[in-house]
Design an enzyme around this catalytic site. Structure first.
Site, PDB file in Angstrom:
ATOM      1  N   ARG A  23       0.819  -1.222   0.000  1.00 15.74           N
ATOM      2  CA  ARG A  23       0.000   0.000   0.000  1.00 15.74           C
ATOM      3  C   ARG A  23       0.847   1.263   0.000  1.00 15.74           C
ATOM      4  O   ARG A  23       0.413   2.322  -0.435  1.00 15.74           O
ATOM      5  CB  ARG A  23      -0.889   0.032   1.251  1.00 15.74           C
ATOM      6  CG  ARG A  23      -1.857  -1.119   1.327  1.00 15.74           C
ATOM      7  CD  ARG A  23      -2.456  -1.213   2.715  1.00 15.74           C
ATOM      8  NE  ARG A  23      -1.420  -1.466   3.725  1.00 15.74           N
ATOM      9  CZ  ARG A  23      -1.627  -1.459   5.037  1.00 15.74           C
ATOM     10  NH1 ARG A  23      -2.829  -1.213   5.510  1.00 15.74           N
ATOM     11  NH2 ARG A  23      -0.634  -1.704   5.868  1.00 15.74           N
ATOM     12  N   ARG A  58      15.833  27.892   3.495  1.00 21.12           N
ATOM     13  CA  ARG A  58      15.145  28.582   4.599  1.00 21.12           C
ATOM     14  C   ARG A  58      16.067  28.549   5.805  1.00 21.12           C
ATOM     15  O   ARG A  58      16.640  27.512   6.111  1.00 21.12           O
ATOM     16  CB  ARG A  58      13.819  27.892   4.931  1.00 21.12           C
ATOM     17  CG  ARG A  58      12.787  27.923   3.801  1.00 21.12           C
ATOM     18  CD  ARG A  58      11.521  27.194   4.235  1.00 21.12           C
ATOM     19  NE  ARG A  58      10.590  27.018   3.138  1.00 21.12           N
ATOM     20  CZ  ARG A  58       9.413  27.653   3.013  1.00 21.12           C
ATOM     21  NH1 ARG A  58       9.027  28.499   3.941  1.00 21.12           N
ATOM     22  NH2 ARG A  58       8.628  27.426   1.979  1.00 21.12           N
ATOM     23  N   HIS A  61      17.175  29.744  11.419  1.00 22.41           N
ATOM     24  CA  HIS A  61      16.180  30.323  12.328  1.00 22.41           C
ATOM     25  C   HIS A  61      16.216  29.748  13.740  1.00 22.41           C
ATOM     26  O   HIS A  61      16.576  28.596  13.950  1.00 22.41           O
ATOM     27  CB  HIS A  61      14.774  30.064  11.771  1.00 22.41           C
ATOM     28  CG  HIS A  61      14.517  30.704  10.445  1.00 22.41           C
ATOM     29  ND1 HIS A  61      13.504  30.313   9.616  1.00 22.41           N
ATOM     30  CD2 HIS A  61      15.152  31.719   9.808  1.00 22.41           C
ATOM     31  CE1 HIS A  61      13.504  31.053   8.527  1.00 22.41           C
ATOM     32  NE2 HIS A  61      14.500  31.915   8.609  1.00 22.41           N
ATOM     33  N   LYS A  71      13.162  21.577  18.839  1.00 20.12           N
ATOM     34  CA  LYS A  71      12.480  21.432  17.553  1.00 20.12           C
ATOM     35  C   LYS A  71      12.762  20.043  16.991  1.00 20.12           C
ATOM     36  O   LYS A  71      13.902  19.580  17.003  1.00 20.12           O
ATOM     37  CB  LYS A  71      13.066  22.501  16.634  1.00 20.12           C
ATOM     38  CG  LYS A  71      12.391  22.718  15.319  1.00 20.12           C
ATOM     39  CD  LYS A  71      13.109  23.841  14.529  1.00 20.12           C
ATOM     40  CE  LYS A  71      12.761  25.226  14.993  1.00 20.12           C
ATOM     41  NZ  LYS A  71      13.376  26.284  14.160  1.00 20.12           N
ATOM     42  N   HIS A 118      18.304  26.612  12.899  1.00 18.97           N
ATOM     43  CA  HIS A 118      17.970  25.537  11.956  1.00 18.97           C
ATOM     44  C   HIS A 118      17.728  26.111  10.559  1.00 18.97           C
ATOM     45  O   HIS A 118      17.165  27.199  10.405  1.00 18.97           O
ATOM     46  CB  HIS A 118      16.695  24.816  12.417  1.00 18.97           C
ATOM     47  CG  HIS A 118      16.170  23.842  11.424  1.00 18.97           C
ATOM     48  ND1 HIS A 118      15.020  24.070  10.695  1.00 18.97           N
ATOM     49  CD2 HIS A 118      16.671  22.659  10.999  1.00 18.97           C
ATOM     50  CE1 HIS A 118      14.828  23.038   9.885  1.00 18.97           C
ATOM     51  NE2 HIS A 118      15.809  22.170  10.047  1.00 18.97           N
ATOM     52  N   TYR A 131       7.442  20.162  11.307  1.00 17.25           N
ATOM     53  CA  TYR A 131       8.104  20.621  12.539  1.00 17.25           C
ATOM     54  C   TYR A 131       7.204  20.405  13.733  1.00 17.25           C
ATOM     55  O   TYR A 131       5.992  20.639  13.640  1.00 17.25           O
ATOM     56  CB  TYR A 131       8.351  22.135  12.506  1.00 17.25           C
ATOM     57  CG  TYR A 131       9.140  22.669  11.357  1.00 17.25           C
ATOM     58  CD1 TYR A 131       8.572  22.794  10.098  1.00 17.25           C
ATOM     59  CD2 TYR A 131      10.440  23.085  11.542  1.00 17.25           C
ATOM     60  CE1 TYR A 131       9.298  23.314   9.042  1.00 17.25           C
ATOM     61  CE2 TYR A 131      11.174  23.609  10.485  1.00 17.25           C
ATOM     62  CZ  TYR A 131      10.595  23.717   9.244  1.00 17.25           C
ATOM     63  OH  TYR A 131      11.307  24.231   8.205  1.00 17.25           O
ATOM     64  N   ASP A 165      15.204  36.460   5.198  1.00 14.91           N
ATOM     65  CA  ASP A 165      16.377  35.627   5.486  1.00 14.91           C
ATOM     66  C   ASP A 165      17.684  36.277   5.032  1.00 14.91           C
ATOM     67  O   ASP A 165      18.759  35.893   5.502  1.00 14.91           O
ATOM     68  CB  ASP A 165      16.217  34.240   4.855  1.00 14.91           C
ATOM     69  CG  ASP A 165      15.293  33.351   5.679  1.00 14.91           C
ATOM     70  OD1 ASP A 165      14.814  33.803   6.739  1.00 14.91           O
ATOM     71  OD2 ASP A 165      15.036  32.207   5.260  1.00 14.91           O
TER      72      ASP A 165
HETATM   73  C1  LIG Z   1       7.573  30.059  11.931  1.00 20.75           C
HETATM   74  C2  LIG Z   1       6.170  30.651  11.828  1.00 20.75           C
HETATM   75  C3  LIG Z   1       5.827  31.535  10.835  1.00 20.75           C
HETATM   76  N1  LIG Z   1       4.593  32.065  10.765  1.00 20.75           N
HETATM   77  C4  LIG Z   1       4.229  32.967   9.666  1.00 20.75           C
HETATM   78  C5  LIG Z   1       5.141  34.167   9.446  1.00 20.75           C
HETATM   79  C6  LIG Z   1       5.086  34.367   7.959  1.00 20.75           C
HETATM   80  O1  LIG Z   1       3.964  35.127   7.599  1.00 20.75           O
HETATM   81  C7  LIG Z   1       4.888  32.964   7.403  1.00 20.75           C
HETATM   82  C8  LIG Z   1       6.185  32.314   6.922  1.00 20.75           C
HETATM   83  O2  LIG Z   1       7.135  32.421   7.971  1.00 20.75           O
HETATM   84  P1  LIG Z   1       8.692  32.237   7.696  1.00 20.75           P
HETATM   85  O3  LIG Z   1       9.073  32.995   6.472  1.00 20.75           O
HETATM   86  O4  LIG Z   1       9.410  32.562   8.964  1.00 20.75           O
HETATM   87  O5  LIG Z   1       8.758  30.682   7.372  1.00 20.75           O
HETATM   88  P2  LIG Z   1      10.051  29.778   7.273  1.00 20.75           P
HETATM   89  O6  LIG Z   1      11.140  30.576   6.664  1.00 20.75           O
HETATM   90  O7  LIG Z   1       9.678  28.514   6.636  1.00 20.75           O
HETATM   91  O8  LIG Z   1      10.381  29.534   8.816  1.00 20.75           O
HETATM   92  C9  LIG Z   1      10.795  28.275   9.247  1.00 20.75           C
HETATM   93  O9  LIG Z   1      12.139  28.066   8.817  1.00 20.75           O
HETATM   94  C10 LIG Z   1      12.728  26.857   9.264  1.00 20.75           C
HETATM   95  C11 LIG Z   1      14.174  26.850   8.801  1.00 20.75           C
HETATM   96  C12 LIG Z   1      12.534  26.607  10.699  1.00 20.75           C
HETATM   97  O10 LIG Z   1      13.399  26.072  11.405  1.00 20.75           O
HETATM   98  C13 LIG Z   1      11.165  26.891  11.230  1.00 20.75           C
HETATM   99  O11 LIG Z   1      11.122  26.798  12.645  1.00 20.75           O
HETATM  100  C14 LIG Z   1      10.679  28.229  10.766  1.00 20.75           C
HETATM  101  O12 LIG Z   1      11.478  29.258  11.342  1.00 20.75           O
HETATM  102  O13 LIG Z   1       4.302  32.203   8.459  1.00 20.75           O
HETATM  103  C15 LIG Z   1       3.621  31.728  11.689  1.00 20.75           C
HETATM  104  O14 LIG Z   1       2.467  32.237  11.631  1.00 20.75           O
HETATM  105  N2  LIG Z   1       3.925  30.846  12.680  1.00 20.75           N
HETATM  106  C16 LIG Z   1       5.176  30.300  12.780  1.00 20.75           C
HETATM  107  O15 LIG Z   1       5.431  29.471  13.701  1.00 20.75           O
END
Ligand SMILES: Cc1cn([C@H]2C[C@H](O)[C@@H](COP(=O)(O)OP(=O)(O)O[C@H]3O[C@@H](C)C(=O)[C@@H](O)[C@H]3O)O2)c(=O)[nH]c1=O
Length: 188
Positions: A23, A58, A61, A71, A118, A131, A165
């Protein structure tokens, strides 16, 4: 599941048992007793996922105290080069990183204690990363270190990235709020 120490204290590679049959596959990603036996946090408060096209980077962070968190990350579709960078002052690995491949195929996961940054690079056309974190999202404590300032051998030089970033401080200029503690695996 097998929990394997990495070169960074408190940071573990977790090798899951992938049970495949006609499956598809079945993979267990969390077992409270096993995590606790190894000193890993079990009090995850939020869970989220992202999808990334090829050559997306990404990171790198973290959330700062008092909203810092452990995490658990894994890849359920595609493959990534995943990175953990130690930002804990006093850690024998401060400023150093580990990389490993996380993929749907290998089923590996990475557990990062609080105080590590990370990031990852998507190695496939679509990567789905999941995550679990031990504190909830705190936008004012959501920070980072510049992706190309920590000596990481990324597989791409011109990645697809978020504008944010590109604005993070370089590792050398970063005044870390994290402090190394001997029980590094536990949640903040
Ligand atoms: C991380 C996060 C972002 N957001 C929002 C903020 C923004 O509008 C959108 C996208 O956020 P970011 O651009 O920060 O997403 P991203 O760059 O994917 O952030 C992630 O990167 C990796 C490497 C990690 O380790 C994660 O913990 C997280 O930091 O989502 C949340 O609402 N809750 C959350 O927990």
């Amino acid at each position: 599941m097998k929990i394997v120490a990495t070169a960074i204290p408190g940071c573990y590679q977790i090798i899951t048992d992938i049970r495949r049959d006609d499956r598809g596959s079945f993979v267990k990603v969390f077992h409270e007793d096993i995590f606790r036996e190894h000193g890993l946090a079990t009090d995850f408060r939020e869970e989220y996922y992202s999808t990334s096209q090829r050559n997306v980077i990404r990171g790198l962070h973290f959330q700062t105290p008092p909203h810092d968190h452990a995490k658990l990350v894994y890849c359920t579709h595609g493959a990534v080069m995943d990175v953990a960078l130690d930002l804990r002052k006093g850690s024998p690995m401060y400023g150093q990183h580990i990389t490993l491949e996380l993929s749907a195929e290998n089923g590996h996961m990475l557990y990062l204690p609080a105080g590590l940054a990370h990031g990852f690079c998507s190695l496939s056309d679509q990567s789905l990363m999941v995550y679990k974190v031990t504190t909830t999202y705190a936008p004012n404590n959501d920070g980072g270190v510049l992706w190309n300032s920590a000596g990481i051998a990324w597989p791409v030089q011109d990645p697809v990235m978020s504008p944010r970033d590109g604005t993070f401080p370089a590792l050398a200029a970063f005044d870390s709020p994290f402090v190394y503690a001997a029980n590094a695996g536990a949640a903040a």
